[in-house]
Design an enzyme around this catalytic site. Structure first.
Site, PDB file in Angstrom:
ATOM      1  CB  THR A  61       0.068   1.964 -10.433  1.00 17.05           C
ATOM      2  OG1 THR A  61       0.110   1.114  -9.291  1.00 17.05           O
ATOM      3  CG2 THR A  61       1.290   2.872 -10.429  1.00 17.05           C
TER       4      THR A  61
ATOM      5  CE  LYS B  82       1.568   2.469  -6.513  1.00 16.43           C
ATOM      6  NZ  LYS B  82       2.224   1.265  -7.168  1.00 16.43           N
TER       7      LYS B  82
ATOM      8  CB  THR C 232       5.398  -2.781   0.752  1.00 16.98           C
ATOM      9  OG1 THR C 232       5.638  -3.942   1.456  1.00 16.98           O
ATOM     10  CG2 THR C 232       4.290  -3.014  -0.242  1.00 16.98           C
TER      11      THR C 232
ATOM     12  CD  GLU D 152      -2.115  -5.662  -9.299  1.00 15.11           C
ATOM     13  OE1 GLU D 152      -1.643  -6.801  -9.347  1.00 15.11           O
ATOM     14  OE2 GLU D 152      -1.579  -4.660  -9.820  1.00 15.11           O
TER      15      GLU D 152
ATOM     16  CG  ASN E  54      -1.182  -8.880 -11.994  1.00  9.64           C
ATOM     17  OD1 ASN E  54      -0.500  -7.860 -12.050  1.00  9.64           O
ATOM     18  ND2 ASN E  54      -1.938  -9.187 -10.956  1.00  9.64           N
TER      19      ASN E  54
END
Lengths: 404, 404
Positions: free
Chosen positions: B166, B189, B200, B280, B399
């Protein structure tokens, strides 16, 4: 803000010196390299000297917290010395001696001025960077100066509120005038490391009502549990959080406990809203309300889990109606909920009903400064709210170089 | 990375198709608007079909999690279908029907291809935005295509790893070759909403070792508890986290439980490091180690509290050796500690000893990509580590507009 009856009036132009019997001021003692105001004194002329306090629940407590908790076991205070520019936390036994020496210096200066005072009647509050000793030569010289300054007049509440600021951009103060001719005033600082579950930040509240330490303590604990305990900017709880409430009795009015509770709650609630509005990097003022909980504690816990979630906070920074993150967050709250019956609304618009997205959910307009997130857990009738803020670039920027 | 003996070799150029008996591939089914790969299949040719899984502890569970937990009660799987581009979470009974229909379609396509398969032998994993239904016409058409594509050859492990991405920027896979001629391969992932306390993200691990479901389940639970359970990027736990372990038995080797445990642990640990490195907005890879704890659970809890603290994470983003925030954070951990005997080091340099700053503490160089934070609680001898990342501008940026 708490719903106020007609009997009371809130003014943000006044603070701790609004009640009769209190003097205060703020000076620049040179603790901050910038030369900004950094030392404040609040002095209770009496006739009464009852006091109560609530303190951080952090197991790592700053020296001034340990000192003030100790002196407050007497239930009385004549003065509070506050400094910004250094937290005096994680400074060991020498840091505690520094706090003690500050209190002794205040007591000596007040005694010289004509008010016989012992160090045990002086609370101390510090705020700023954790881990460094305070420049005691400047603090002690400042104590002499601030007592002379304060002697000059009854004003100075706003200077005191300014002298305790760190990353705050505006001073926070408020005064509540009761129709029965007694007053409560308060000042507070705090913009980050704000996650009570306790007292949060530094706050001094004064009143000229006649009230003993037990009445003050009860009013203060009830008020902070509904206000500062429900403000959560970043989930980080300070080592220095202190809220003090002092009464002078100078109004000669003895309010009922209910009236005292309501007044202290209103002052705490207003200061809390001021802290939220000036939080580090804030671009959105967010209130997370959980309803349909089994009990109020569960509602607080669930609301806090949502209010602390970085993905929820960044989405709201981006005005992004990503309600799925709210469900993912609340699903981890250690409270009973019906995973098939959760409902969420943003600013009153239903975005999720019975755990499934509602029509138009992604198009809700969240571009305004205030966002109300309401989450129903589907298992009971209790509710509670937590105030928080978004997670913004400015928050990251401000906190990535605080000590350097 | 786990310390490996000479008996095993790790290769990141291989993944789930490294063990004998497994085929996999990834295709673009049109679920993602971008046209990127978005559908993956992992197929176990046997002769064995034992399987085990661990799943999110979030009470809000996505439809594919509910489905896969159900089918895994049999302890066997022939195939795993995975999609990115949508989490199929918070989609209600219709979303569950979509997952069921996908499994039925995989079973029918595999049966047509010559391997009699029931839907109950097909696990399903989904990842992406929470709250929207999947475009089932595209998913079902894709299932037919992916089975034909997979039939073409034994390669395709990397395409599968790419198809589940993603916000990941790189595919994550690894294969472990044991000297006794059996192999474990894995892909994963996950880049955000990473806070296990469980499994997770999505992860599929394959092995050609002979091992029954109980042996696999034991190895998997022990491995995830030390690896994925101790990765915490943002404290946010997903609705879709799934880790599956499938064995084909094609090597005809039956390793000891200890050897199987060590191999699965090494694969999970390596995938975990890859997830951390691609998290991220990451600019720093941070390992928080707590020592001197009363027991290991306390050490994990305290390390997690520090690893989740926004003020610690922003300071490390700024390479700012602000150790006082570490003390403020750990002071709120619900574990026994000696508030006067906490010690902290950054990259091995002592910055705080017995809860007081050490000389040179503010000058420690934290400009590198890896930061080791070690905190001794001073009350025992247990220790544990949590992997995390810094809190950066890029995290906030990424985000703040994920769903829009």
């Amino acid at each position: 803000m708490t719903d106020l009856s007609d009997s009371i009036r809130l003014l943000r132009t006044q603070g701790v010196t609004a009640p009769a019997g209190f003097r205060a001021t703020g000076i620049s003692a040179g603790i901050k390299a910038s030369g900004a105001l950094d030392l404040a004194l609040v002095f209770n002329e009496g006739p009464d000297h009852a006091a109560a306090g609530v303190f951080t629940r952090n197991k790592v407590k700053a020296a001034p917290v340990l000192w003030s908790q100790q002196v407050l076991t007497t239930g009385r205070l004549r003065a509070v010395l506050l400094n910004s520019g250094g937290a005096n936390a994680c400074t060991g036994p020498l840091g505690f001696q520094d706090t003690h020496a500050s209190a002794e210096a205040v007591a000596a200066a007040l005694s010289d001025w004509g008010t016989e005072t012992g160090a045990i009647e002086v609370a101390v509050c510090s705020t700023g960077l954790i881990g460094d000793r305070l420049p005691m030569d400047k603090v002690l010289a400042g104590v002499g100066e601030i007592v002379r300054e304060m002697a000059g007049g009854l004003t100075g509440g706003e200077e005191a509120a300014r002298a305790i600021m760190t990353t705050d951009t505006v001073p926070k103060q408020v005064a509540l005038h009761h129709q029965d001719r007694w007053t409560v005033g308060g000042m507070a600082k705090g913009a980050g490391m704000l996650a009570p579950s306790l007292a949060t930040m530094l706050c001094v509240i004064t009143t000229d009502a006649v009230a003993d330490a037990a009445a003050l303590g009860g009013a203060l604990r009830r008020a902070t549990s509904k206000t500062f305990d429900r403000l959560d900017v970043d989930g980080s709880c300070s080592t220095n959080d202190t809220v003090l409430l002092l009464s002078s009795g100078a109004s000669e009015i003895t309010p009922s406990q209910d009236d005292l509770d309501a007044a202290v709650l209103a002052v705490c609630d207003d200061l809390c809203a001021q802290l939220q509005a000036d939080a580090e990097g804030v671009t959105k003022r967010i209130t997370v309300t959980v309803t349909g909980a089994a009990d109020e504690d569960d509602a607080v816990t669930a609301a806090r889990v949502i209010a602390r979630d970085s993905l929820v906070k960044t989405a709201l920074f981006g005005s992004d109606a990503n309600w799925g993150r709210v469900l993912a967050a609340v699903g981890m709250a250690p409270v009973p909920l019906d995973a098939e019956r959760i409902s969420v609304s943003f600013n009153g618009f239903p975005v999720c009903v019975d755990s499934v997205g509602a029509p138009g959910a992604r198009e809700v307009d969240l571009t305004g400064d205030d966002i109300a997130v309401t989450v129903d857990l589907g298992v009971g009738s209790a509710s509670a709210s937590i105030r928080t803020t978004d997670l913004s670039h400015a928050y990251v920027e401000e906190n990535s170089a605080y000590s350097s």
